[in-house]
Scaffold this motif. Structure first.
Motif, PDB file in Angstrom:
ATOM      1  N   UNK A  49      13.546  -0.256   1.740  1.00  0.00           N
ATOM      2  CA  UNK A  49      13.939  -0.504   3.119  1.00  0.00           C
ATOM      3  C   UNK A  49      15.460  -0.574   3.159  1.00  0.00           C
ATOM      4  N   UNK A  50      16.122   0.097   4.098  1.00  0.00           N
ATOM      5  CA  UNK A  50      17.595   0.049   4.148  1.00  0.00           C
ATOM      6  C   UNK A  50      18.117  -1.368   4.201  1.00  0.00           C
ATOM      7  N   UNK A  51      19.045  -1.672   3.310  1.00  0.00           N
ATOM      8  CA  UNK A  51      19.693  -2.975   3.166  1.00  0.00           C
ATOM      9  C   UNK A  51      18.727  -4.066   2.726  1.00  0.00           C
ATOM     10  N   UNK A  52      17.482  -3.726   2.378  1.00  0.00           N
ATOM     11  CA  UNK A  52      16.549  -4.709   1.838  1.00  0.00           C
ATOM     12  C   UNK A  52      16.088  -4.303   0.452  1.00  0.00           C
ATOM     13  N   UNK A  53      16.764  -3.269  -0.095  1.00  0.00           N
ATOM     14  CA  UNK A  53      16.535  -2.822  -1.445  1.00  0.00           C
ATOM     15  C   UNK A  53      15.075  -2.432  -1.644  1.00  0.00           C
ATOM     16  N   UNK A  54      14.552  -2.609  -2.869  1.00  0.00           N
ATOM     17  CA  UNK A  54      13.214  -2.128  -3.200  1.00  0.00           C
ATOM     18  C   UNK A  54      12.173  -3.219  -2.964  1.00  0.00           C
ATOM     19  N   UNK A  55      11.020  -2.818  -2.436  1.00  0.00           N
ATOM     20  CA  UNK A  55       9.938  -3.767  -2.205  1.00  0.00           C
ATOM     21  C   UNK A  55       8.609  -3.163  -2.652  1.00  0.00           C
ATOM     22  N   UNK A  56       7.660  -4.040  -2.893  1.00  0.00           N
ATOM     23  CA  UNK A  56       6.297  -3.639  -3.247  1.00  0.00           C
ATOM     24  C   UNK A  56       5.365  -4.181  -2.175  1.00  0.00           C
ATOM     25  N   UNK A  57       4.677  -3.283  -1.481  1.00  0.00           N
ATOM     26  CA  UNK A  57       3.718  -3.679  -0.446  1.00  0.00           C
ATOM     27  C   UNK A  57       2.315  -3.543  -1.031  1.00  0.00           C
ATOM     28  N   UNK A  58       1.559  -4.630  -1.014  1.00  0.00           N
ATOM     29  CA  UNK A  58       0.181  -4.612  -1.540  1.00  0.00           C
ATOM     30  C   UNK A  58      -0.788  -5.043  -0.444  1.00  0.00           C
ATOM     31  N   UNK A  59      -1.927  -4.359  -0.366  1.00  0.00           N
ATOM     32  CA  UNK A  59      -2.949  -4.659   0.629  1.00  0.00           C
ATOM     33  C   UNK A  59      -4.312  -4.599  -0.043  1.00  0.00           C
ATOM     34  N   UNK A  60      -5.050  -5.718   0.011  1.00  0.00           N
ATOM     35  CA  UNK A  60      -6.380  -5.785  -0.605  1.00  0.00           C
ATOM     36  C   UNK A  60      -7.448  -5.843   0.478  1.00  0.00           C
ATOM     37  N   UNK A  61      -8.509  -5.077   0.297  1.00  0.00           N
ATOM     38  CA  UNK A  61      -9.667  -5.117   1.196  1.00  0.00           C
ATOM     39  C   UNK A  61     -10.953  -5.129   0.370  1.00  0.00           C
ATOM     40  N   UNK A  62     -11.943  -5.867   0.863  1.00  0.00           N
ATOM     41  CA  UNK A  62     -13.252  -5.944   0.192  1.00  0.00           C
ATOM     42  C   UNK A  62     -14.320  -5.385   1.132  1.00  0.00           C
ATOM     43  N   UNK A  63     -15.030  -4.329   0.746  1.00  0.00           N
ATOM     44  CA  UNK A  63     -16.064  -3.760   1.622  1.00  0.00           C
ATOM     45  C   UNK A  63     -17.321  -4.620   1.694  1.00  0.00           C
ATOM     46  N   UNK A  64     -17.461  -5.590   0.801  1.00  0.00           N
ATOM     47  CA  UNK A  64     -18.676  -6.414   0.767  1.00  0.00           C
ATOM     48  C   UNK A  64     -18.614  -7.576   1.746  1.00  0.00           C
ATOM     49  N   UNK A  65     -17.483  -8.303   1.765  1.00  0.00           N
ATOM     50  CA  UNK A  65     -17.373  -9.467   2.649  1.00  0.00           C
ATOM     51  C   UNK A  65     -16.310  -9.267   3.728  1.00  0.00           C
ATOM     52  N   UNK A  66     -15.662  -8.080   3.721  1.00  0.00           N
ATOM     53  CA  UNK A  66     -14.633  -7.731   4.715  1.00  0.00           C
ATOM     54  C   UNK A  66     -13.393  -8.625   4.636  1.00  0.00           C
ATOM     55  N   UNK A  67     -13.201  -9.290   3.494  1.00  0.00           N
ATOM     56  CA  UNK A  67     -12.003 -10.116   3.336  1.00  0.00           C
ATOM     57  C   UNK A  67     -10.814  -9.213   3.006  1.00  0.00           C
ATOM     58  N   UNK A  68      -9.664  -9.522   3.585  1.00  0.00           N
ATOM     59  CA  UNK A  68      -8.464  -8.707   3.352  1.00  0.00           C
ATOM     60  C   UNK A  68      -7.249  -9.610   3.156  1.00  0.00           C
TER      61      UNK A  68
END
Length: 442
Positions: A49-68
């Motif tokens: 991101x400009x002026x925010x340097x490097x980042x790691x975006x992680x997103x978890x989803x579960x198809x069994x209980x729909x928890x994210x």
């Protein structure tokens, strides 16, 4: 070596955000759901991101209980010094200033006796209004439980929430916003760039051992024993090489170091790093001597295009001023550098115009772009000798230098002033805490 480090060595793991980039697809990893203990999937996107340097975006989803669950982690490097921003918010327009706040930064509003401690929020790229909104949402989240268990505390917090909302919506009183980030990766926008912002104060400081411990930095103890053969005569005649990592792609690289004597000045240490993996080059200059007893202010009146070829040593504590352009660049903006006057002006133009993160994205405005482009054109005129200006180098440590082409005779167009540092300047340099005499006395 981790997977991310291996990709970094090969180059190109952190991609710029671009809507037309088809290669910026996330990596999908099978993961265990901590809600139902079935297998779900985690998507990882490594981006910049400009002026925010490097980042790691992680997103978890579960198809069994729909928890994210979604999380953002900073992958940027910790800077050499911490940074303290102090902003006097005087108008409602100041609430629109963009703010980069890392997770190691603490936020304070002294007028409200309000503080957000470090590591209690994830890093964010927002505005001052967005910071206040986020604080209000965080306080309101537990209000129903507080009203049920402790109505008196809930009432006081509700009053405080209303004061925050009043600051944000009505803005009937001025307040001070302080962001203290030991990692040096936070930022408050200066909407008047390239001119100096009179409402914003930026201070760089040396981290304490407690700061390093909180950031997870292990500082090696200095060795007092001198090894034979490391004398100054050897350093003057040899180029020393030591292993390091590229500051751009983190691949292994070599840094060359040489001790150089500048005529009519002093010795300096020049360090240069070239990366074979990504081609990135960087150079830096450190003073080979001690901090002078007095600061130095060098004023040069540009009268001829040949002045652009003057050698110039700018230490990392030196400020650069061009009064005719109402421009001031503070210390640590470009680091120490040994170049020419033309090279310094090119670096200033690149920093203010070419590499300005607010020339693109949501923060882009036509008025700001026009003002910065006009500033770049004026810098070009100065380098071409078409504009009569003064260049001022103000270094409180006295370790900066501008070539006198008439040496050893005085230069009629250059003025060198010695001055006594103020208490604030000594505090910024860490000199007030240094005790070199009588330290053994009790």
């Amino acid at each position: 070596m981790s997977v991310i480090e291996e990709e970094r060595v090969r180059g190109g793991v952190f991609k710029d955000i671009n809507a037309e980039d088809e290669d910026g697809q996330p990596t999908v990893i099978e993961s265990l759901c901590m809600n139902c203990y079935e297998n779900g999937s985690t998507r990882l996107l490594l981006t910049k991101i400009p002026f925010f340097k490097e980042i790691i975006i992680s997103s978890f989803t579960c198809p069994h209980c729909n928890w994210s669950n979604t999380e953002t982690q900073s992958a940027g490097r910790i800077q050499e010094q911490g940074v303290l921003y102090t902003l006097q918010v005087k108008t409602k327009e100041d609430l629109n200033r963009e703010v980069v706040k890392s997770d190691s930064a603490s936020t304070r509003i002294p007028e409200l006796d309000f503080e957000i401690p470090a590591f209690t929020q994830k890093g964010s790229l927002s505005t001052i209004e967005g910071l206040l909104d986020r604080a209000v949402v965080g306080l309101e989240q537990e209000q129903p439980a507080r009203k049920a268990t402790d109505p008196a505390v809930a009432e006081k917090i509700e009053e405080f929430i209303q004061r925050l909302k009043k600051l944000k919506d009505d803005f009937q009183e001025e307040f001070t916003l302080i962001i203290d980030d030991p990692s040096g990766n936070s930022f408050i926008e200066n909407p008047f760039a390239p001119q100096k912002d009179k409402s914003l104060s930026v201070t760089h400081y040396k981290r304490t051992p407690q700061h390093n411990a909180a950031l997870g930095i292990e500082v090696e103890e200095e060795q007092d024993d001198e090894e034979p053969g490391n004398d100054l005569d050897t350093m003057r005649n040899e180029v020393l090489v030591f292993n390091t990592n590229c500051p751009e792609c983190n691949a292994p690289a070599n840094t060359n170091m040489k001790l150089v004597q500048i005529p009519h000045f002093k010795e300096v240490i020049i360090m240069a790093t070239n990366c074979d993996s990504c081609g990135h080059r960087t150079n830096e200059v450190k003073s080979g001597g001690t901090t002078e007893d007095q600061g130095t202010r060098i004023t040069l009146h540009l009268t001829d295009p040949s002045d652009m070829s003057r050698d110039l040593l700018r230490s990392e504590t030196c400020s650069v001023l061009i009064p005719e352009l109402e421009f001031e660049m503070g210390m640590a903006a470009l680091g120490g550098k040994f170049t020419t006057l033309e090279g310094l002006l090119r670096d200033i133009k690149e920093l203010v115009v070419s590499k300005n993160p607010f020339m693109c994205g949501d923060s882009f405005t036509a008025d700001r772009a026009e003002k910065l482009q006009l500033f770049g054109q004026k810098i070009d005129k100065i380098m071409a000798g078409e504009m009569d200006v003064q260049i001022i180098l103000d270094d409180p440590t006295g370790n900066s230098y501008l070539q006198n082409v008439y040496a050893p005779d005085p230069d009629p167009e250059m003025k060198i002033e010695r001055y006594t540092r103020t208490f604030e300047q000594n505090e910024d340099l860490g000199l007030n805490d240094m005790k070199t005499e009588g330290y053994a006395e009790t």
